[in-house]
Motif scaffolding. Structure first.
Motif, PDB file in Angstrom:
ATOM      1  N   GLY A  91       0.826  -1.197   0.000  1.00 49.00           N
ATOM      2  CA  GLY A  91       0.000   0.000   0.000  1.00 49.00           C
ATOM      3  C   GLY A  91       0.863   1.250   0.000  1.00 49.00           C
ATOM      4  N   ARG A  92       0.270   2.344   0.450  1.00 52.07           N
ATOM      5  CA  ARG A  92       0.964   3.629   0.455  1.00 52.07           C
ATOM      6  C   ARG A  92       1.978   3.689   1.579  1.00 52.07           C
ATOM      7  NH1 ARG A  92      -2.934   8.516  -0.823  1.00 52.07           N
ATOM      8  NH2 ARG A  92      -0.905   9.357  -1.235  1.00 52.07           N
ATOM      9  N   LYS A  93       3.059   4.376   1.310  1.00 54.28           N
ATOM     10  CA  LYS A  93       4.068   4.589   2.333  1.00 54.28           C
ATOM     11  C   LYS A  93       3.773   5.897   3.037  1.00 54.28           C
ATOM     12  CE  LYS A  93       7.741   2.177  -0.048  1.00 54.28           C
ATOM     13  NZ  LYS A  93       9.067   2.277  -0.631  1.00 54.28           N
ATOM     14  N   GLU A  94       4.004   5.919   4.322  1.00 50.20           N
ATOM     15  CA  GLU A  94       3.814   7.136   5.097  1.00 50.20           C
ATOM     16  C   GLU A  94       5.179   7.701   5.449  1.00 50.20           C
ATOM     17  OE1 GLU A  94       1.250   6.823   8.450  1.00 50.20           O
ATOM     18  OE2 GLU A  94      -0.121   5.479   7.401  1.00 50.20           O
ATOM     19  N   ILE A  95       5.298   9.015   5.302  1.00 43.51           N
ATOM     20  CA  ILE A  95       6.538   9.696   5.633  1.00 43.51           C
ATOM     21  C   ILE A  95       6.286  10.504   6.899  1.00 43.51           C
ATOM     22  CG2 ILE A  95       8.269  11.350   4.856  1.00 43.51           C
ATOM     23  CD1 ILE A  95       7.487  10.602   1.993  1.00 43.51           C
ATOM     24  N   HIS A  96       7.167  10.369   7.884  1.00 50.10           N
ATOM     25  CA  HIS A  96       7.005  11.053   9.159  1.00 50.10           C
ATOM     26  C   HIS A  96       8.150  12.033   9.370  1.00 50.10           C
ATOM     27  CE1 HIS A  96       3.821   8.270  10.307  1.00 50.10           C
ATOM     28  NE2 HIS A  96       4.588   7.289   9.839  1.00 50.10           N
ATOM     29  N   ASN A  97       7.919  13.024  10.216  1.00 45.93           N
ATOM     30  CA  ASN A  97       8.928  14.016  10.604  1.00 45.93           C
ATOM     31  C   ASN A  97       9.511  14.742   9.401  1.00 45.93           C
ATOM     32  OD1 ASN A  97       8.581  13.253  13.288  1.00 45.93           O
ATOM     33  ND2 ASN A  97      10.173  11.690  13.136  1.00 45.93           N
ATOM     34  N   VAL A  98       8.654  15.288   8.579  1.00 46.99           N
ATOM     35  CA  VAL A  98       9.088  16.021   7.401  1.00 46.99           C
ATOM     36  C   VAL A  98       8.615  17.461   7.548  1.00 46.99           C
ATOM     37  CG1 VAL A  98       8.867  16.244   4.902  1.00 46.99           C
ATOM     38  CG2 VAL A  98       9.002  13.986   5.942  1.00 46.99           C
ATOM     39  N   HIS A  99       9.533  18.380   7.341  1.00 47.24           N
ATOM     40  CA  HIS A  99       9.186  19.799   7.394  1.00 47.24           C
ATOM     41  C   HIS A  99       9.185  20.325   5.968  1.00 47.24           C
ATOM     42  CE1 HIS A  99       8.807  23.802   8.984  1.00 47.24           C
ATOM     43  NE2 HIS A  99       9.846  24.178   8.240  1.00 47.24           N
TER      44      HIS A  99
END
Length: 106
Positions: A91-99
């Motif tokens: 499925g979709r990948k989630e990206i965390h801690n991105v500014h």
């Protein structure tokens, strides 16, 4: 004297075609090359019946668990079993801690 060993008849990793004769030789504790020569002689004497027997054994004999062969992998794929211990979710990948910033326009 009988020993209580839990030997199972499985395909061998000592294989020439599919490991059937190597597995039978390991089970009987024979030399695999001697069994192969006997098999060829049996096949010639029975006008090719040994080939049918080999194909039947190739499809029904299980592979060793640590190195599953082609037919065992197909059997597992058909029954929905997985050879991987952990499967990654699709499925979709989630990206965390991105500014995120906008580019300044000149």
């Amino acid at each position: 004297m009988k020993t209580n060993t839990n030997k199972k008849l499985t395909k061998s990793n000592d294989r020439i075609i599919a490991g059937v004769l190597g597995g039978i030789a390991e089970y009987l504790q024979w030399n695999a090359n001697v069994l192969r020569v006997l098999f060829v002689l049996l096949t010639i004497a029975t006008h090719g019946f040994g080939i049918l027997l080999y194909l039947l054994l190739m499809t029904i004999m299980p592979s060793k668990p640590e190195r599953a062969g082609f037919f065992e992998q197909m059997r597992q794929a058909g029954s929905g079993q997985s050879t991987q211990a952990t499967k990654q979710p699709q499925g979709r990948k989630e990206i965390h801690n991105v500014h995120e910033e906008d580019d300044p326009r000149h």
